[in-house]
Design a protein around this motif. Structure first.
Motif, PDB file in Angstrom:
ATOM      1  N   GLY A 228      41.892  48.814  32.034  1.00 55.81           N
ATOM      2  CA  GLY A 228      42.110  48.455  33.549  1.00 55.81           C
ATOM      3  C   GLY A 228      41.374  49.458  34.349  1.00 55.81           C
ATOM      4  N   LEU A 229      40.599  48.866  35.436  1.00 53.82           N
ATOM      5  CA  LEU A 229      40.132  49.739  36.593  1.00 53.82           C
ATOM      6  C   LEU A 229      40.674  49.426  37.820  1.00 53.82           C
ATOM      7  CD1 LEU A 229      36.335  50.102  36.990  1.00 53.82           C
ATOM      8  CD2 LEU A 229      37.774  49.465  38.932  1.00 53.82           C
ATOM      9  N   ILE A 230      41.233  50.690  38.477  1.00 52.66           N
ATOM     10  CA  ILE A 230      41.761  50.392  39.845  1.00 52.66           C
ATOM     11  C   ILE A 230      40.915  51.014  40.734  1.00 52.66           C
ATOM     12  CG2 ILE A 230      43.686  51.206  41.235  1.00 52.66           C
ATOM     13  CD1 ILE A 230      45.413  51.554  38.656  1.00 52.66           C
ATOM     14  N   SER A 231      40.701  50.194  42.001  1.00 53.34           N
ATOM     15  CA  SER A 231      39.479  50.598  42.794  1.00 53.34           C
ATOM     16  C   SER A 231      39.956  50.708  44.144  1.00 53.34           C
ATOM     17  CB  SER A 231      38.337  49.653  42.574  1.00 53.34           C
ATOM     18  OG  SER A 231      37.331  49.701  43.655  1.00 53.34           O
ATOM     19  N   ASP A 232      39.217  51.733  44.728  1.00 56.61           N
ATOM     20  CA  ASP A 232      39.488  51.666  45.983  1.00 56.61           C
ATOM     21  C   ASP A 232      38.713  50.548  46.992  1.00 56.61           C
ATOM     22  OD1 ASP A 232      40.126  52.730  48.772  1.00 56.61           O
ATOM     23  OD2 ASP A 232      38.264  54.021  48.848  1.00 56.61           O
ATOM     24  N   LEU A 233      38.890  50.511  48.068  1.00 53.89           N
ATOM     25  CA  LEU A 233      37.956  49.427  48.856  1.00 53.89           C
ATOM     26  C   LEU A 233      36.998  49.892  49.869  1.00 53.89           C
ATOM     27  CD1 LEU A 233      40.690  46.569  49.766  1.00 53.89           C
ATOM     28  CD2 LEU A 233      38.831  46.714  47.910  1.00 53.89           C
ATOM     29  N   ASP A 234      37.464  50.739  50.777  1.00 53.07           N
ATOM     30  CA  ASP A 234      36.557  51.251  51.932  1.00 53.07           C
ATOM     31  C   ASP A 234      35.771  52.323  51.338  1.00 53.07           C
ATOM     32  OD1 ASP A 234      38.068  49.839  53.662  1.00 53.07           O
ATOM     33  OD2 ASP A 234      39.449  51.137  54.381  1.00 53.07           O
ATOM     34  N   GLY A 269      33.024  42.650  38.340  1.00 52.09           N
ATOM     35  CA  GLY A 269      33.342  41.317  38.120  1.00 52.09           C
ATOM     36  C   GLY A 269      32.936  40.934  36.604  1.00 52.09           C
ATOM     37  N   ALA A 270      31.741  41.683  36.281  1.00 51.46           N
ATOM     38  CA  ALA A 270      31.437  41.217  34.748  1.00 51.46           C
ATOM     39  C   ALA A 270      32.601  41.776  33.847  1.00 51.46           C
ATOM     40  CB  ALA A 270      30.033  41.865  34.363  1.00 51.46           C
ATOM     41  N   LEU A 271      33.147  43.191  34.300  1.00 55.44           N
ATOM     42  CA  LEU A 271      33.993  43.809  33.437  1.00 55.44           C
ATOM     43  C   LEU A 271      35.315  42.867  33.340  1.00 55.44           C
ATOM     44  CD1 LEU A 271      34.214  47.442  34.350  1.00 55.44           C
ATOM     45  CD2 LEU A 271      33.066  46.486  32.410  1.00 55.44           C
ATOM     46  N   SER A 272      35.631  42.168  34.212  1.00 52.93           N
ATOM     47  CA  SER A 272      36.883  41.225  34.497  1.00 52.93           C
ATOM     48  C   SER A 272      36.546  40.014  33.488  1.00 52.93           C
ATOM     49  CB  SER A 272      36.805  40.838  36.015  1.00 52.93           C
ATOM     50  OG  SER A 272      38.109  39.854  36.041  1.00 52.93           O
ATOM     51  N   GLU A 273      35.340  39.564  33.598  1.00 50.80           N
ATOM     52  CA  GLU A 273      35.091  38.425  32.584  1.00 50.80           C
ATOM     53  C   GLU A 273      35.154  38.955  31.396  1.00 50.80           C
ATOM     54  OE1 GLU A 273      34.242  35.208  33.347  1.00 50.80           O
ATOM     55  OE2 GLU A 273      33.963  35.446  35.562  1.00 50.80           O
ATOM     56  N   ALA A 274      35.138  39.957  30.791  1.00 51.44           N
ATOM     57  CA  ALA A 274      35.161  40.585  29.577  1.00 51.44           C
ATOM     58  C   ALA A 274      36.523  41.168  29.211  1.00 51.44           C
ATOM     59  CB  ALA A 274      34.118  41.685  29.090  1.00 51.44           C
ATOM     60  N   GLY A 275      37.598  40.886  29.834  1.00 54.14           N
ATOM     61  CA  GLY A 275      38.811  40.956  29.878  1.00 54.14           C
ATOM     62  C   GLY A 275      39.565  42.064  30.266  1.00 54.14           C
ATOM     63  N   VAL A 276      38.736  43.014  31.193  1.00 51.05           N
ATOM     64  CA  VAL A 276      39.099  44.380  31.812  1.00 51.05           C
ATOM     65  C   VAL A 276      39.983  44.010  32.870  1.00 51.05           C
ATOM     66  CG1 VAL A 276      38.455  46.362  32.898  1.00 51.05           C
ATOM     67  CG2 VAL A 276      37.305  45.657  30.890  1.00 51.05           C
ATOM     68  N   LEU A 277      40.971  44.706  33.244  1.00 48.79           N
ATOM     69  CA  LEU A 277      41.804  44.121  34.376  1.00 48.79           C
ATOM     70  C   LEU A 277      41.513  45.072  35.441  1.00 48.79           C
ATOM     71  CD1 LEU A 277      45.212  44.745  32.588  1.00 48.79           C
ATOM     72  CD2 LEU A 277      43.989  42.402  32.999  1.00 48.79           C
ATOM     73  N   ILE A 278      41.374  44.315  36.734  1.00 49.99           N
ATOM     74  CA  ILE A 278      40.939  44.763  38.109  1.00 49.99           C
ATOM     75  C   ILE A 278      42.105  44.813  39.225  1.00 49.99           C
ATOM     76  CG2 ILE A 278      39.101  45.011  39.808  1.00 49.99           C
ATOM     77  CD1 ILE A 278      37.808  45.457  36.914  1.00 49.99           C
ATOM     78  N   GLY A 279      42.240  45.966  39.418  1.00 46.64           N
ATOM     79  CA  GLY A 279      43.236  46.111  40.481  1.00 46.64           C
ATOM     80  C   GLY A 279      42.764  47.017  41.851  1.00 46.64           C
ATOM     81  N   ILE A 280      43.539  46.624  42.726  1.00 45.73           N
ATOM     82  CA  ILE A 280      43.138  47.152  44.030  1.00 45.73           C
ATOM     83  C   ILE A 280      44.261  48.263  44.477  1.00 45.73           C
ATOM     84  CG2 ILE A 280      42.512  46.979  46.422  1.00 45.73           C
ATOM     85  CD1 ILE A 280      40.487  46.396  44.563  1.00 45.73           C
ATOM     86  N   ALA A 281      43.815  49.595  44.851  1.00 44.62           N
ATOM     87  CA  ALA A 281      44.785  50.366  45.521  1.00 44.62           C
ATOM     88  C   ALA A 281      43.944  50.893  46.906  1.00 44.62           C
ATOM     89  CB  ALA A 281      45.027  51.606  44.695  1.00 44.62           C
ATOM     90  N   SER A 282      44.681  50.384  48.087  1.00 47.91           N
ATOM     91  CA  SER A 282      43.943  50.651  49.210  1.00 47.91           C
ATOM     92  C   SER A 282      44.987  50.976  50.333  1.00 47.91           C
ATOM     93  CB  SER A 282      43.209  49.402  49.604  1.00 47.91           C
ATOM     94  OG  SER A 282      42.710  49.583  50.945  1.00 47.91           O
TER      95      SER A 282
END
Length: 452
Positions: A228-234, A269-282
């Motif tokens: 899984g990848l947790i990403s910031d936004l700003d 987005g490509a990681l998500s298509e490969a089954g990686v979880l994408i979350g947002i912490a903002s």
């Protein structure tokens, strides 16, 4: 690593209770220091598990693979192919064969060798994990054009090699060393040691041997991919600050001088298509975040992101909320943020989590970050489960709400009319069993992780 460092690693005591990891190292050259580098990198990757390297006869790469398939009990095989293995005339230890009159017959000889090599690898695949390195050394002075112009014989040899690599990949026979990665880490003019080749039949300089051994070890004993990848936004997912600049002012395109943010969106987005979880912490208002992520020109679409933890509390609390929703451990997750302070705060709360900085002002650093993420999340194959992982998580969250409304777990299970399926398949290449074994929920009670 340097040769002395490799030898020191090999002198360290291995875990006496662990089963040795046996590797057949098949080469046409004298392995010498290369075998030491490979063993040291494998010892490091396998956490000091014993490593046993078996080598073959000089000048007979294909024969070594054929013999190994019949008698060896090693669980893995590393085949290191160089030009001279395809035909001795492509090396420096045999004279004659560099005239343009010999080229047609030389190509046919290489084609026949590659066919035999393919057959040998097919037989070895029945019982072993295979890793293959295709020629890494520069071609000798064949051809009649100057060095700055491509010659037809060199182009034909590359075509033969490309067709061979494509067949290996299509048949799923072996994992191939990336020639692009090798070129980045080991410059072509620093690989060949002609004096060593002439004196002892060992062609590599130590730096090249170390890099190649490192890449092969990752193919044979790969690290577990992150989940899984947790990403910031700003200033990470986009240029700008949502709460200050407004939704319409956020940018991620070339004309707005924010292309690195668009590339990042495209990549995850490509990681998500490969089954990686994408979350947002903002640290933003949740409604503003939803409006921004639903902009139609976002490169990564809203339905690829789950969950979103937006609010004004500590980033570590948002990360904790996401881990709970995913039901995976922090060691399987990467956190990306532009703020060193936020990265340090999350790292302090989750020391086992990989925390990486997004440096928007430095496009080169962002490019390297994408390469780092690719390595952390890379896997050898995609499964059907990868395609449905996000949907399964969202469905599971909805079912939890349904379960609470039913009051009793038994009544809930009755209401969904579950079907249980059993499989007794024992196919070793099936990666799904290993994925389940390494999960951090009910399938893994002690937290241990296992490689292939």
């Amino acid at each position: 690593m340097k040769l002395i460092e490799a030898l020191e690693i090999l002198r360290e005591p291995a875990d006496p209770g662990a089963e040795p990891f046996g590797v057949s190292l098949c080469t046409g050259f004298t392995p010498l220091h290369f075998a030491s580098f490979l063993a040291a990198h494998l010892r490091h990757a396998l956490h000091h598990r014993p490593v046993e390297i078996k080598t073959g006869l000089f000048g007979d790469l294909t024969g070594n693979i054929e013999r190994d398939a019949k008698v060896s009990t090693c669980s893995a095989l590393a085949a290191v192919v160089e030009w001279a293995d395809l035909d001795p005339r492509l090396g420096v230890r045999r004279l004659s064969g560099w005239s343009h009159h010999d080229f047609t017959e030389l190509l046919e000889s290489c084609r026949a060798t590659l066919s035999r090599l393919m057959n040998a690898l097919e037989h070895a695949k029945a019982s072993k994990l295979l890793a293959v390195s295709l020629p890494t050394l520069p071609l000798p002075m064949i051809g009649f054009t100057p060095g700055w112009e491509e010659d037809w014989i060199r182009l034909e040899l590359e075509v033969l090699l490309g067709e061979f690599a494509q067949q290996l990949n299509e048949k799923g026979l072996a994992r191939l060393v990336s020639r692009q990665e090798l070129n980045l880490l080991s410059p072509l003019d620093g690989r060949f040691d002609i004096q060593s080749e002439l004196n002892s039949g060992y062609p590599y300089r130590n730096l090249h041997a170390d890099v190649l051994a490192s890449l092969l070890s990752r193919l044979l004993a790969p690290p577990l991919p992150k989940k899984g990848l947790i990403s910031d936004l700003d200033n990470t997912m986009w240029a700008g600050v949502l709460g200050e600049d407004g939704i319409d002012s956020l940018a991620w395109t070339l004309d707005r001088h924010a292309q690195v943010h668009g590339l990042y969106q495209q990549f995850i987005g490509a990681l998500s298509e490969a089954g990686v979880l994408i979350g947002i912490a903002s640290k933003n208002d949740p409604s503003d975040v939803e409006s921004a992520l639903n902009r139609p020109d976002m490169v990564i679409k809203r339905d690829k992101i789950f969950p979103i933890a937006a609010g004004w509390g500590a980033k570590s609390e948002a990360v904790k909320e996401i881990l709970s929703a995913w039901r995976i451990g922090a060691d399987a997750v990467v956190f990306v943020d532009d703020s060193p302070l936020e990265l340090a705060e999350v790292k302090a709360a989750f020391p086992e989590m990989e925390c990486l900085r997004f440096e928007a002002e430095n496009p080169g650093a962002v490019w390297r970050l994408l390469g780092k993420l690719r390595d952390l999340f890379g896997k050898f194959r995609l499964s059907a489960d990868d395609a449905i992982r996000l949907h399964s998580l969202k469905r599971s969250a909805a079912l939890m709400v349904d379960q609470e409304s039913h009051g009793s777990p038994d009544r809930f299970l009755e209401s969904i009319q579950p079907v249980l399926e059993f499989s007794f398949d024992k196919d070793p290449p099936d990666a799904r069993a290993l994925e389940l074994l390494n999960k951090t929920n009910q399938f893994n009670l002690n937290g241990y992780r296992f490689t292939e």
